[in-house]
Write an enzyme that holds these catalytic residues in place. Structure first.
Site, PDB file in Angstrom:
ATOM      1  N   CYS A   2       0.781  -1.215  -0.195  1.00 60.69           N
ATOM      2  CA  CYS A   2       0.099  -0.051   0.154  1.00 60.69           C
ATOM      3  C   CYS A   2       0.932   1.130  -0.020  1.00 60.69           C
ATOM      4  O   CYS A   2       2.008   1.058   0.329  1.00 60.69           O
ATOM      5  CB  CYS A   2      -1.000   0.042   1.380  1.00 60.69           C
ATOM      6  SG  CYS A   2      -1.936  -1.629   1.475  1.00 60.69           S
ATOM      7  N   ARG A  27       1.140   1.675  -5.964  1.00 61.60           N
ATOM      8  CA  ARG A  27       1.359   0.718  -4.945  1.00 61.60           C
ATOM      9  C   ARG A  27       0.012  -0.093  -4.654  1.00 61.60           C
ATOM     10  O   ARG A  27       0.109  -0.919  -3.885  1.00 61.60           O
ATOM     11  CB  ARG A  27       1.887   1.663  -3.676  1.00 61.60           C
ATOM     12  CG  ARG A  27       3.332   2.047  -4.152  1.00 61.60           C
ATOM     13  CD  ARG A  27       3.640   2.774  -2.780  1.00 61.60           C
ATOM     14  NE  ARG A  27       3.918   1.724  -1.650  1.00 61.60           N
ATOM     15  CZ  ARG A  27       5.266   1.049  -1.425  1.00 61.60           C
ATOM     16  NH1 ARG A  27       6.114   1.357  -2.205  1.00 61.60           N
ATOM     17  NH2 ARG A  27       5.533   0.285  -0.487  1.00 61.60           N
ATOM     18  N   TRP A  74      -3.480  -1.739  -1.440  1.00 67.33           N
ATOM     19  CA  TRP A  74      -3.437  -3.032  -2.121  1.00 67.33           C
ATOM     20  C   TRP A  74      -4.088  -4.215  -1.036  1.00 67.33           C
ATOM     21  O   TRP A  74      -3.017  -4.238   0.153  1.00 67.33           O
ATOM     22  CB  TRP A  74      -2.180  -3.594  -2.694  1.00 67.33           C
ATOM     23  CG  TRP A  74      -2.280  -4.735  -3.441  1.00 67.33           C
ATOM     24  CD1 TRP A  74      -2.511  -4.800  -4.583  1.00 67.33           C
ATOM     25  CD2 TRP A  74      -1.694  -5.908  -3.051  1.00 67.33           C
ATOM     26  NE1 TRP A  74      -2.445  -5.950  -5.399  1.00 67.33           N
ATOM     27  CE2 TRP A  74      -1.877  -6.794  -4.322  1.00 67.33           C
ATOM     28  CE3 TRP A  74      -1.051  -6.472  -1.932  1.00 67.33           C
ATOM     29  CZ2 TRP A  74      -1.404  -8.152  -4.181  1.00 67.33           C
ATOM     30  CZ3 TRP A  74      -0.845  -7.861  -1.820  1.00 67.33           C
ATOM     31  CH2 TRP A  74      -0.874  -8.649  -3.131  1.00 67.33           C
ATOM     32  N   ASN A 100       1.275   0.274   6.087  1.00 64.78           N
ATOM     33  CA  ASN A 100       1.576  -0.699   4.839  1.00 64.78           C
ATOM     34  C   ASN A 100       2.150  -1.851   5.436  1.00 64.78           C
ATOM     35  O   ASN A 100       2.959  -1.663   6.260  1.00 64.78           O
ATOM     36  CB  ASN A 100       2.318   0.090   4.117  1.00 64.78           C
ATOM     37  CG  ASN A 100       3.222  -0.781   2.930  1.00 64.78           C
ATOM     38  OD1 ASN A 100       2.405  -1.917   2.336  1.00 64.78           O
ATOM     39  ND2 ASN A 100       4.410  -0.537   2.667  1.00 64.78           N
ATOM     40  N   GLY A 101       1.941  -3.169   5.263  1.00 65.57           N
ATOM     41  CA  GLY A 101       2.452  -4.052   5.851  1.00 65.57           C
ATOM     42  C   GLY A 101       1.360  -5.389   6.340  1.00 65.57           C
ATOM     43  O   GLY A 101      -0.041  -5.275   5.927  1.00 65.57           O
ATOM     44  N   GLU A 483      10.197 -13.508 -19.308  1.00 63.17           N
ATOM     45  CA  GLU A 483       9.939 -12.190 -19.132  1.00 63.17           C
ATOM     46  C   GLU A 483       8.859 -11.777 -19.957  1.00 63.17           C
ATOM     47  O   GLU A 483       8.134 -10.841 -19.792  1.00 63.17           O
ATOM     48  CB  GLU A 483      11.219 -11.354 -19.174  1.00 63.17           C
ATOM     49  CG  GLU A 483      10.945  -9.802 -19.073  1.00 63.17           C
ATOM     50  CD  GLU A 483      10.186  -9.507 -17.605  1.00 63.17           C
ATOM     51  OE1 GLU A 483       9.878  -8.389 -17.607  1.00 63.17           O
ATOM     52  OE2 GLU A 483      10.132 -10.569 -16.927  1.00 63.17           O
ATOM     53  N   LYS A 487       5.071 -10.200 -18.846  1.00 63.50           N
ATOM     54  CA  LYS A 487       4.971  -8.951 -19.128  1.00 63.50           C
ATOM     55  C   LYS A 487       3.396  -9.197 -19.891  1.00 63.50           C
ATOM     56  O   LYS A 487       2.408  -8.335 -19.532  1.00 63.50           O
ATOM     57  CB  LYS A 487       5.512  -8.282 -20.402  1.00 63.50           C
ATOM     58  CG  LYS A 487       6.895  -7.760 -19.828  1.00 63.50           C
ATOM     59  CD  LYS A 487       6.864  -6.370 -18.818  1.00 63.50           C
ATOM     60  CE  LYS A 487       6.872  -6.671 -17.280  1.00 63.50           C
ATOM     61  NZ  LYS A 487       7.753  -7.378 -16.907  1.00 63.50           N
ATOM     62  N   GLU A 490       0.560 -10.168 -17.165  1.00 63.74           N
ATOM     63  CA  GLU A 490       0.298  -9.131 -15.926  1.00 63.74           C
ATOM     64  C   GLU A 490      -0.577  -8.021 -16.569  1.00 63.74           C
ATOM     65  O   GLU A 490      -1.131  -7.452 -15.776  1.00 63.74           O
ATOM     66  CB  GLU A 490       1.586  -8.683 -15.305  1.00 63.74           C
ATOM     67  CG  GLU A 490       2.540  -8.019 -15.987  1.00 63.74           C
ATOM     68  CD  GLU A 490       3.862  -7.683 -15.156  1.00 63.74           C
ATOM     69  OE1 GLU A 490       3.516  -7.713 -13.845  1.00 63.74           O
ATOM     70  OE2 GLU A 490       4.980  -7.552 -15.794  1.00 63.74           O
ATOM     71  N   HIS A 506       7.874 -32.977 -25.372  1.00 62.93           N
ATOM     72  CA  HIS A 506       7.709 -33.740 -24.009  1.00 62.93           C
ATOM     73  C   HIS A 506       6.467 -33.314 -23.442  1.00 62.93           C
ATOM     74  O   HIS A 506       6.346 -33.636 -22.378  1.00 62.93           O
ATOM     75  CB  HIS A 506       9.084 -33.418 -23.271  1.00 62.93           C
ATOM     76  CG  HIS A 506      10.138 -34.093 -23.459  1.00 62.93           C
ATOM     77  ND1 HIS A 506      10.381 -35.334 -23.375  1.00 62.93           N
ATOM     78  CD2 HIS A 506      11.262 -33.471 -24.347  1.00 62.93           C
ATOM     79  CE1 HIS A 506      11.850 -35.488 -23.857  1.00 62.93           C
ATOM     80  NE2 HIS A 506      12.254 -34.359 -24.732  1.00 62.93           N
ATOM     81  N   LYS A 605       2.995  -2.275  -7.318  1.00 63.89           N
ATOM     82  CA  LYS A 605       4.273  -2.140  -7.677  1.00 63.89           C
ATOM     83  C   LYS A 605       5.365  -2.788  -7.128  1.00 63.89           C
ATOM     84  O   LYS A 605       6.408  -3.430  -7.498  1.00 63.89           O
ATOM     85  CB  LYS A 605       4.798  -0.871  -8.288  1.00 63.89           C
ATOM     86  CG  LYS A 605       6.095  -0.311  -8.617  1.00 63.89           C
ATOM     87  CD  LYS A 605       6.239  -0.815  -9.876  1.00 63.89           C
ATOM     88  CE  LYS A 605       7.754  -0.395 -10.453  1.00 63.89           C
ATOM     89  NZ  LYS A 605       8.137  -1.297 -11.694  1.00 63.89           N
TER      90      LYS A 605
END
Length: 610
Positions: A2, A27, A74, A100-101, A483, A487, A490, A506, A605
């Site tokens: 957050c 955030r 968040w 935040n936490g 990567e 991208k 997300e 396989h 983020k």
């Protein structure tokens, strides 16, 4: 994850808090709220959803006052809702708090308070703190906060005000980022620098177990046990425009286009051009003897930084001839890693505040390993706690989907690999010189690749409606595929997978059906023929293939439907170029699907909780 802000001074707090939250919405954006003190009362406005929802509410009924705190959330404990939004208050509205936490023992504290008759209205761990402060209040906000945090376990950055002491605000930090901004007749708190940069460039960065007692005229630093701390403020050198969109529609696109400059900045002052050597001696204090004694390297990171670490494995093993293991940080300390005094642990984090990476760093140090950090944020927790720090110079990265941080990390890894190779004598001087010449060409080559934006836009628009897309590659191309796939997932929400091309037979070839889009990377010359054979396997199942190859490659076009040719460079350096078209693909696919590019659902983020 957050974002929190706070203000005390002579100005109206509300617009300062709202503008600060706008800089921190990356955030978290599940909900937002502010609390402002005026005339003996703390007024509260908060709402589920984006910050714009809060602004609409405030426009109808503004808050006035010179002391306030704000939050953008968040969600961790409790779904996004009005009740679960921050700030939180106690039943009598004596205290307001933003957090935040995660408070790990919140349930235990909550049950104690319920037994005392306290009624809770949210599902959050944070509300517990507000009620705990009210229960412990002894007439002094500072000592009350100290008593409260002594009972709390977990991670927290806290901004706290109370109605009985409107001349002060208290900030506390343990494992979650928090800074204090110093102004004239006003002071600030925030989770990150962009929230404060328009008001001040002088900040204190709180360390774990520290708190700040803030009035409009003064900031006192101390431990949560009350021991006074003397510290020189940190001077921020960014200009405010750096943190803005600069005319681009989205931060992500701006940051993609900033990569050539980020390459140059990360290279600057680290190459001895006269002698064709890498010089990191002013930044890395490891002695030649220590470097020569290394018998293995562990690279530990999360998400995009982990993918940079996978490239790092290839780079370092090839250049330095030391075995490298790459671990996801959230798993590293739980697998009882085998570390000796000859192990170098490299941690990679854009923000320098990634909780799992910090935990891995501390685990490695407990086992007497030297830790070298690659991070973008000077003064961050990772930068402060690591034994050695190699900064990237990407500038602030605001978009949730990381782009320039990843490629700047690659540049730092290339420099580090060459530096270690020089000292260990594993590469001839001519080889080092050849690599440095090629690295110096990367910024201009990256610039050239941005010209493919219209092509990637067209491809994305044609295939954005597909719900499945696959990336294939071998060796370094596979690392880059991971990567590229991340991208796309997300921000476009397309189900995307990256596979080692040699593994198709396989099992994964069963997923390839008529018209399914496949992105095939073929930039590694030593396994080029094998990769082309793998491409033919998916073409035989009627996939539509976009190939990423090297300029001058005439053969790839015969095996794929479309080609993007990256400028030719040395094989180890191709990831710094081949990823750029994949970033553009993800961006334009998200646009085509109508998504909010900078604020993908369920993500934030900076991951500052486990």
């Amino acid at each position: 994850m957050c974002g929190i802000v706070g203000y005390i001074g002579n100005r109206d707090a509300q617009p300062i808090l709202i503008n600060g939250l706008k800089k921190l919405e990356y955030r978290g954006y599940d909900s937002a709220g502010i609390a402002v003190y005026e005339n003996g009362v703390i007024d509260l406005k908060k709402t589920v959803g984006r910050l714009s929802n809060l602004e609409e509410q405030i426009e109808k009924s503004p808050l006035h006052g010179h002391l306030g705190i704000g939050h953008t959330r968040w969600a961790t404990h409790g779904r996004p809702s009005d009740h679960n939004s921050h700030p939180h208050m106690d039943e009598k509205h004596q205290f307001a708090i933003v957090h935040n936490g995660i408070i790990e023992n919140f349930q235990e504290i909550k049950e104690e308070l319920i037994n005392k008759g306290v009624t809770f209205i949210s599902e959050t761990d944070t509300e517990v703190i507000a009620h705990l402060l009210a229960d412990l209040y002894d007439g002094d906000l500072v000592t009350t906060v100290q008593k409260a945090v002594a009972k709390m376990e977990g991670a927290y950055a806290l901004g706290i005000i109370n109605k009985y002491e409107p001349d002060k605000m208290v900030a506390v930090r343990l494992s979650s980022p928090l800074i204090v901004g110093l102004g004239e007749n006003e002071n600030f708190i925030a989770s990150d620098i962009p929230a404060l940069i328009e008001h001040t460039r002088d900040i204190y960065i709180l360390n774990d177990g520290e708190m700040a007692v803030i009035t409009k005229d003064k900031v006192e630093l101390m431990t949560t046990k009350g021991e006074v701390i003397e510290r020189t403020p940190f001077r921020v050198e960014w200009d405010i425009e750096t943190a803005e969109k600069d005319g681009f529609d989205h931060y992500m696109l701006k940051e993609i286009y900033e990569q050539p400059r980020a390459y140059r900045e990360t290279l600057q002052n680290r190459i001895d051009h006269e002698n064709n050597k890498v010089d990191l001696s002013k930044e890395i204090s490891l002695t030649p003897e220590e470097i020569r004694s290394l018998d293995k390297i562990h690279i530990v990171a999360c998400g995009t930084a982990y993918h940079a670490g996978l490239v790092g494995k290839y780079v370092i093993e090839n250049l330095v001839r030391v075995p490298v293991e790459v671990d996801v940080a959230s798993e590293y300390r739980y697998r009882n890693p085998i570390i000796t005094d000859k192990t170098l642990v490299m941690v990679i984090s854009q923000s320098g505040e990634t909780a799992d990476t910090l935990a891995a760093l501390r685990e490695a140090q407990k086992r007497d390993a030297k830790v070298l950090a690659i991070t973008n944020v000077n003064g961050s927790s990772v930068a402060r706690d690591a034994d050695e720090v190699l900064l990237t110079h990407a500038g602030p990265e605001i978009a949730v989907a990381s782009t320039k941080a990843y490629t700047s990390q690659l540049i730092a890894i290339y420099l580090l690999g060459l530096y270690l190779a020089q000292i260990r004598g594993t590469q001839e001087d001519t080889v080092i010189a050849n690599y440095l010449q090629a690295i110096k060409e990367l910024p201009a080559q990256a610039d050239k690749l941005l010209e493919f934006a219209p092509t990637m836009k067209q491809f994305a628009e044609r295939y954005a409606h597909y719900e499945d897309l696959f990336f294939i590659g071998r060796s370094l191309d596979y690392a880059v595929s991971l990567e590229g796939s991340l991208k796309l997932k997300e921000i476009s929400y397309v189900h995307s997978e990256a596979y080692p091309a040699g593994e198709l037979k396989h099992g994964t070839l069963a997923l390839i059906t008529d018209g399914v889009p496949v992105i095939a990377l073929a930039t590694q010359e030593d396994i080029y023929d094998k990769m082309v054979s793998n491409i033919k396997e998916v073409k035989a199942r009627d996939a539509y293939v976009l190939g990423i190859g090297l300029e001058g490659d005439q053969e790839l076009a015969k095996s794929v439907d479309e080609v993007i040719a990256i400028p030719k460079t040395l094989p180890l350096l191709t990831p710094a170029l081949s990823v750029i078209p994949l970033q553009l693909l993800a961006y334009y696919a998200a646009l085509a699907r109508g998504n909010d590019v900078d604020k993908p659902r369920n993500l934030a983020k900076s991951v500052t909780v486990e």
